[in-house]
Design an enzyme around this catalytic site. Structure first.
Site, short mmCIF file in Angstrom:
data_model
loop_
_atom_site.label_atom_id
_atom_site.label_comp_id
_atom_site.label_asym_id
_atom_site.label_seq_id
_atom_site.Cartn_x
_atom_site.Cartn_y
_atom_site.Cartn_z
N GLU A 19 0.83 -1.22 0.00
CA GLU A 19 0.00 0.00 0.00
C GLU A 19 0.86 1.27 0.00
OE1 GLU A 19 -3.68 0.35 0.03
OE2 GLU A 19 -2.69 2.18 -0.66
N VAL B 282 2.65 3.45 -3.36
CA VAL B 282 2.05 4.49 -4.21
C VAL B 282 1.25 5.44 -3.32
CG1 VAL B 282 0.49 4.99 -6.13
CG2 VAL B 282 1.80 2.86 -6.13
N ASP C 233 10.33 7.91 -10.43
CA ASP C 233 9.55 7.49 -9.26
C ASP C 233 8.06 7.43 -9.62
OD1 ASP C 233 9.41 7.16 -6.18
OD2 ASP C 233 7.98 8.76 -6.60
N GLY D 25 6.69 11.36 3.02
CA GLY D 25 6.95 11.80 4.40
C GLY D 25 6.90 10.63 5.36
N GLY E 140 2.12 7.43 -0.83
CA GLY E 140 2.48 7.61 0.58
C GLY E 140 1.38 7.12 1.50
N LYS F 176 5.32 4.22 -9.99
CA LYS F 176 4.00 4.21 -9.33
C LYS F 176 2.88 4.01 -10.35
CE LYS F 176 5.69 6.98 -5.48
NZ LYS F 176 5.98 8.36 -5.05
N1 HSE Z 1 10.21 10.48 -3.24
C1 HSE Z 1 8.86 10.04 -3.19
C2 HSE Z 1 7.94 11.23 -3.44
C3 HSE Z 1 8.59 9.42 -1.85
O1 HSE Z 1 8.42 12.36 -3.36
O2 HSE Z 1 6.77 11.04 -3.74
C4 HSE Z 1 7.24 8.76 -1.72
O3 HSE Z 1 7.12 7.66 -2.59
#
Ligand code: HSE
Length: 403
Positions: free
Chosen positions: A124, A127, A196, A297, A129, A200
């Site tokens: 979970e 994707v 990133d 975070g 946070g 996701k």
């Molecule tokens: N570096 C990623 C972001 C961390 O800023 O979304 C969370 O997946």
């Protein structure tokens, strides 16, 4: 008593230890028995931490301990995170993770191994946070045909774009703040160059359509070329520039892409600012739903990791059903060159060129400032818009797709 091991004691790992400790009584009520963090694997020592006595440096201690039934992997990076995950699943331990790189690259294999070993592999936190999105796609929305997902999936770039937009702050200064706040990846190039978000959207596409696309092969453009002038222009036209992960099906093939997009003020994700993520899911039965909240975070991401841990622990030893997908075959993947949308085009052209340019392209919302002639095109594919810009002949300053 359930014994948990944490792999990694960085931002998310230490956050997860904090969540499990601070909310111990709520968690144990839901799990139905006491929960103990038996080990925390890290290369470093943390002599001043309340968890100093749980720190180990040898992964074998964890994988060989039959008392440990659940492992949370929060190391980041592909290796050794993938190798440790594989070993844990093969040893009959469920694994939960925030590691989108491992899920996006190796998820198909790891889900299969989990199933073969009667354990769970849940992600979970990989994707959005702290936002629930994987479980809703797997459970609440599972009766739907998903038609498209569009989302702000990277907290760091959204934080940077928002501050550039609000304060005209410099890219480098804002990135430093994002790193200090624990939002950015160890190598922030993965954030600002879009990888990133590509990982996701690959995970979301796999959840929605049952097929995994290689995140390294999907169209991926980051925010490094977005300028303050672009941001200002977008605002004047009633849009905001956001880094958008997008997936849909085109003629039965799956399209996934990441790029900066102009988001209209009428789109609910227009107002998703700072470190927040916003994900719109369009599906045939439910219509459109939006998932919104902190996308990165320490504690928000740890909240999602802990939610998966509780799910697994509450269902041990039977295990939770993990998501299921397979790798997409080449003929199941759409060519992004054929994707059609409107485009913001900024040309190095004088205002007097309007009639000449309009002979080739529909000029919606034409706008002229300091040698920049800007307009929004009709719906065109990549190939069409590139060909038309070449026909016009004026140098291209910027082209940004409209969501
Ligand atoms: N570096 C990623 C972001 C961390 O800023 O979304 C969370 O997946």
């Amino acid at each position: 008593m359930i014994h948990v091991a944490l792999l990694g004691f960085g931002v998310v790992g230490s956050g997860t230890a904090e969540v499990l400790t601070q909310n111990k009584s709520i968690i144990e009520r839901k799990v139905g028995q006491p929960v103990s963090i038996k080990y925390i694997l890290d290369l470093r020592d943390f002599p001043d931490s309340p968890f100093a006595d749980r720190i180990v440096h040898d992964f074998n201690i964890i994988v060989n301990d039959p008392e440990v039934s659940v492992v949370a992997e929060m190391m980041g990076g592909s290796h050794p995170a993938y190798d440790f995950t594989l070993a844990c699943l093969k040893a009959g331990k469920s694994v939960v993770t925030s590691n989108k790189e491992v899920v996006a690259n190796f998820g198909t294999e790891l889900l299969t191994i989990a199933k073969e070993n009667g354990v769970s592999y849940l992600f979970e936190a990989s994707v959005g946070g702290g936002i629930p999105i994987i479980r809703p796609l797997r459970e609440d929305l599972s009766s739907n045909n998903v038609t498209a997902i569009s989302g702000i999936l990277n907290g760091t770039t959204n934080y940077i774009l928002t501050r550039m937009d609000n304060e005209g702050a410099s890219f480098a200064d804002v990135l430093k703040d994002a790193q200090r706040l624990g939002y950015a990846e160890a190598n922030p190039a993965a954030d600002v160059e879009g990888l990133d978000a590509a990982r996701k959207i690959a995970i979301l596409a796999a959840m929605a359509f049952g097929k995994r696309l290689n995140p390294n092969e999907i169209l991926c453009e980051g925010i490094t070329s977005v300028t303050a002038a672009d941001s200002e222009l977008a605002k004047e036209m009633g849009y905001a520039i956001k880094l958008i992960g997008y997936t849909t099906r085109m003629n039965g093939r799956i399209l996934a892409m990441v790029s900066p997009r102009l988001v209209s003020r009428y789109n609910p994700i227009h107002g998703v600012n700072d470190v927040n993520n916003g994900i719109l899911v369009n599906a045939d039965m439910v219509g459109q739903v939006m998932f919104y909240g902190p996308g990165a975070g320490k504690l928000p991401t740890a909240s999602a990791v802990a939610g998966d841990l509780i799910d697994v622990m509450a269902h041990t030893p039977a295990g939770v059903i993990s998501p299921v997908w397979v790798d997409a075959e080449p003929d199941q993947i759409a060519d992004p060159e054929t994707y059609v949308c409107r485009h913001l085009v900024v040309l190095d052209a004088p205002k007097s060129a309007e009639a000449e340019i309009s002979a080739h392209l529909d000029l919606n919302a034409p706008h002229f400032t300091e040698g920049r002639f800007s307009f929004i095109t009709e719906e065109l594919s990549e190939a069409e818009v590139k060909a038309k810009i070449a026909e016009v002949g004026y140098p291209l300053i910027t082209r940004i797709r409209v969501l």
